[in-house]
Every structure is written in structure tokens, then in C-alpha cells.
Design an enzyme around this catalytic site. Structure first.
Site, PDB file in Angstrom:
ATOM      1  N   GLY A  22       0.815  -1.198   0.000  1.00  0.00           N
ATOM      2  CA  GLY A  22       0.000   0.000   0.000  1.00  0.00           C
ATOM      3  C   GLY A  22       0.847   1.246   0.000  1.00  0.00           C
ATOM      4  O   GLY A  22       2.075   1.183   0.142  1.00  0.00           O
ATOM      5  N   GLY A  72       1.658   2.507   5.139  1.00  0.00           N
ATOM      6  CA  GLY A  72       2.965   2.607   5.767  1.00  0.00           C
ATOM      7  C   GLY A  72       2.911   3.221   7.140  1.00  0.00           C
ATOM      8  O   GLY A  72       3.545   2.740   8.091  1.00  0.00           O
ATOM      9  N   GLU A 119      18.409   1.440   6.138  1.00  0.00           N
ATOM     10  CA  GLU A 119      19.435   1.460   5.096  1.00  0.00           C
ATOM     11  C   GLU A 119      19.000   2.537   4.119  1.00  0.00           C
ATOM     12  O   GLU A 119      18.050   2.357   3.354  1.00  0.00           O
ATOM     13  CB  GLU A 119      19.541   0.086   4.431  1.00  0.00           C
ATOM     14  CG  GLU A 119      20.801  -0.084   3.615  1.00  0.00           C
ATOM     15  CD  GLU A 119      20.598   0.354   2.182  1.00  0.00           C
ATOM     16  OE1 GLU A 119      20.886   1.546   1.894  1.00  0.00           O
ATOM     17  OE2 GLU A 119      20.175  -0.456   1.379  1.00  0.00           O
ATOM     18  N   CYS A 178      21.769   0.873  -3.946  1.00  0.00           N
ATOM     19  CA  CYS A 178      22.118   1.814  -2.889  1.00  0.00           C
ATOM     20  C   CYS A 178      23.614   1.895  -2.658  1.00  0.00           C
ATOM     21  O   CYS A 178      24.135   2.934  -2.245  1.00  0.00           O
ATOM     22  CB  CYS A 178      21.402   1.434  -1.600  1.00  0.00           C
ATOM     23  SG  CYS A 178      21.637  -0.297  -1.131  1.00  0.00           S
TER      24      CYS A 178
END
Length: 396
Positions: free
Chosen positions: A10, A16, A54, A89
């Protein structure tokens, strides 16, 4: 029900937000932007929840003159152009190059960029992916434009492909020179196929540039000098560090420092409440005449933050492809120690024995196993099998 992993999807609101604020959620683990990560920290502070973050990086790849320039350029440019097109990343988007080899390395990196092929992702000829969406395309193109406006020069790329690819989310592989570390292109995470080349004068200058960022997720150094590799690895403030290569493996801790996040994922430490120190990665890289196993990272990794982490090292001095059974005959030297002290003892021993290290050829270095679980589960003969299997570890 108990024992079942549930995937809830979602948007940030309300899905969240509900997940990170609900008191029934014991642990928050997040990979994403620094802005969202800050919100995660705020939510966890309100109810004292555990959190691992992270949050990306601007990782440097430090290259000294004593390396194979062709291999180094291939890896450096390939990390940001092949596969996910720099959408990782920990991609090393800052190439810190000693000024004496700057032009030669740039020329080779530009040739590597030309090998990129976009297209149908199921076509074997396609080497690289599209960017995730149009917004990311706009961000990457905007940072390239900002770099040029601040004085950077485009060697290759800097634009988007035409023809059948014009409607896709593609940006051509881009190599920038004339970059200084204060430019946006050198400071902001780009998440695209862009490599910024920054020259340095000496080791101290390289370390200064590497650390001059709010991020600290990954870094690596390319050199044939054992002592230099260890000095730079210690001096650069980052969560993970590679020597003559870099990779991430699920059986070892991974995470960052500074604005790259907190906590660790992977390995036994990823499920523990405590944090761990830096992770050093020692690659055995063959010489020009010994291509098998090039860049293969063997064994496990070296950590510096485990108080009870006894490290066991094996140094290959003589074993070749057919000599796996000759371990007890004196073909190996061993060193034990804790954290960086154990690493240093082993690497200094390699240097004193005049073993070559890194891209210069004939590397004889195996990595270590961690005492927490790996030492008990991995016997010495398993290291030997690995060493014998990869001819890269033959000492020239």
C-alpha cells in the site's frame, strides 16, 4: 496465523504509517530514502521500537596507480551501467582516481560505457535495465545538468537514447570528469547510470575525499599494496569496505554509517539487537596470466566490531590446483586474532613473505570465518577446497 509471513502492500498513507506506528509491530526494517527514514526514526522513538535503516549512499571507489587499468575501468563503469543501471544503494558512483592515471582510466571507462545495451529485458543481448519511472529519469537528468552547470564535463552519455527506446525510462550511460567533491553530482545519491571521476593527489587526499559526504554505506580501494589497502580501509568511514573488489552477501552483516542508516541486515548480527562494526572484504585477484576465478571473494568477511569475534585466517603460500591434500605439509600459514589486529597480522605476514596482492598478480589471500557460527561449521579443509578450486590463489 502464527508462523506465517504476511506481505502488506500500500501507499505511505495510510498503509505505511499504520505499520510503523502500530504498537504490535516490534521491529521496523526499512530500505529507502533519508526523508522517509527520518520519519521511521520519529515513529520508533514515540514508542521505543527497534529500527534498522538502510538509506542509501554515495560510495567511493579509490584507485591507485598500481593496478590493472583495464580490469579496474571495467568494474568501475560496469557497476553503474550494467544490470540495474546504477539503481543500487551501494553502487560506487564516485570514482576517486590518482591524478597520474586519471586520463588513461577515463579513456578505458568510456569504452566500457559503450558496451551497454538497452532493450527487451528478456532479450539475452540486453545488458542493462530501464530506470524505475519517469520521476527517476528526471532526477538523474537533472543531476547531470547540475553537474555540467557547476563545471563538470561529459565524456560520454549525458542524454537519452532515441528511436524505439525514446519512450522508455532510459538514460544513456554517463561518465563525467572535472568533478569536484562539492558538486551536487558528487554529494547526492543519483540512482542511475552515472559515474563521476574525481582526481586525488595522494593517499591522504583520497581518504579526505572519500569521507567528505554525509553518507557511509560502502567503499572500496584498488591497489597492490597490502599495507596501503589496510590503512585506507581503516581510514574511510563506511559500513562495508572492499579491497580489489566489492560485493554484498546475505550471510554477512550489511549496513551503513552516518546518513546511510543504522543497524545491520544479513548474517547472525542482522537478527540481533546489537550493532556490529565495519565489514572488510578481502578479494583474491589473479594476475594477468591467470584468469580463473578473477575477483572471486572466498570464505567469509572480516569484522571489527565484535568483542567476542575470534577470527581465523588462512594464508595460501604454495597450494596449487592439485595440492589440496598437502595442507598439513606446510603449504599454509595461519594467524588468529580478534578484529582488525588479526587482519593486520595476516596481511603483514603476507607482505613480509613477499606475496603479491591484488591486481598485480598471484594473490595468495583467503578470507576469514567468524567465530559466532561460521568457525564451528566450516573446517579448515573447506577453505583448502576453495583455495584449490580457484587457481586465482596460486602464488606467482
Amino acid at each position: 496465523p502464527d508462523g506465517v509471513i504476511i506481505l502488506v502492500t500500500g501507499p505511505p498513507e495510510p498503509t505505511g504509517e499504520a505499520l510503523i506506528t502500530d504498537p504490535r509491530v516490534d521491529k521496523i526494517s526499512f530500505t529507502g530514502s533519508r526523508v522517509v527514514g527520518t520519519r521511521m526514526l520519529t515513529a520508533s522513538a514515540d514508542r521505543v521500537a527497534r529500527v534498522s535503516l538502510e538509506l542509501g549512499g554515495k560510495s567511493p571507489n579509490i584507485v591507485f596507480p598500481d593496478v590493472d587499468l583495464d580490469a579496474t575501468a571495467m568494474v568501475a563503469m560496469g557497476m553503474v551501467t550494467m544490470g540495474l543501471s546504477g539503481q543500487g544503494c551501494v553502487c560506487h558512483t564516485r570514482l576517486l582516481v590518482h591524478e597520474s592515471i586519471h586520463d588513461d582510466l577515463v579513456e578505458r571507462a568510456a569504452a566500457m560505457a559503450a558496451m551497454t545495451t538497452y532493450g527487451d529485458p528478456v532479450d539475452p543481448a540486453t545488458t542493462s535495465a530501464a530506470l524505475i519511472n519517469q520521476r527517476q529519469v528526471d532526477k538523474v537528468c537533472g543531476l547531470i545538468e547540475a553537474g555540467v552547470s557547476e563545471g563538470a564535463e561529459i565524456v560520454v552519455g549525458g542524454d537519452r537514447p532515441g528511436g524505439d527506446l525514446a519512450a522508455g525510462n532510459f538514460v544513456n550511460p554517463t561518465l563525467l570528469t572535472g568533478v569536484t567533491n562539492d558538486m551536487r553530482i558528487a554529494q547526492e545519491e543519483i540512482f542511475g547510470p552515472v559515474l563521476s571521476v574525481i582526481p586525488f593527489r595522494d593517499e591522504a587526499h583520497a581518504v579526505e575525499l572519500a569521507n567528505d559526504t554525509v553518507y557511509g554505506l560502502g567503499a572500496s580501494v584498488q591497489t597492490s599494496s597490502v599495507r596501503r589497502a589496510l590503512r585506507v580501509a581503516r581510514a574511510v568511514r563506511t559500513g562495508t569496505f572492499g579491497v580489489n573488489g566489492y560485493t554484498v552477501m546475505p550471510n554477512v552483516p550489511f549496513g551503513g554509517t552516518k546518513h546511510s542508516g543504522l543497524g545491520r541486515e544479513g548474517g547472525a548480527e542482522g537478527s540481533d539487537a546489537e550493532d556490529v562494526g565495519d565489514v572488510f572484504e578481502l578479494f583474491a585477484v589473479p594476475g594477468p596470466d591467470d584468469g580463473a576465478g578473477a575477483g572471486k571473494a572466498l570464505g567469509f568477511f572480516v569484522e571489527s566490531g565484535l568483542e567476542d569475534g575470534l577470527l581465523h585466517f588462512v594464508l595460501d603460500e604454495a597450494v596449487g590446483p592439485g595440492d589440496a591434500d598437502d595442507v598439513d605439509g606446510g603449504g599454509f600459514a595461519e594467524a588468529e586474532g580478534e578484529g582488525e589486529a588479526g587482519v593486520e597480522a595476516l596481511l603483514v605476514e603476507a607482505a613480509d613473505a613477499e606475496l603479491d596482492f591484488g591486481l598485480r598478480g598471484g594473490a595468495g589471500l583467503c578470507e576469514c570465518a567468524l567465530d559466532k557460527a561460521a568457525v564451528q561449521s566450516m573446517a579448515l579443509h573447506q577453505f583448502v577446497d576453495e583455495l584449490a578450486h580457484f587457481r586465482a590463489l596460486r602464488v606467482g
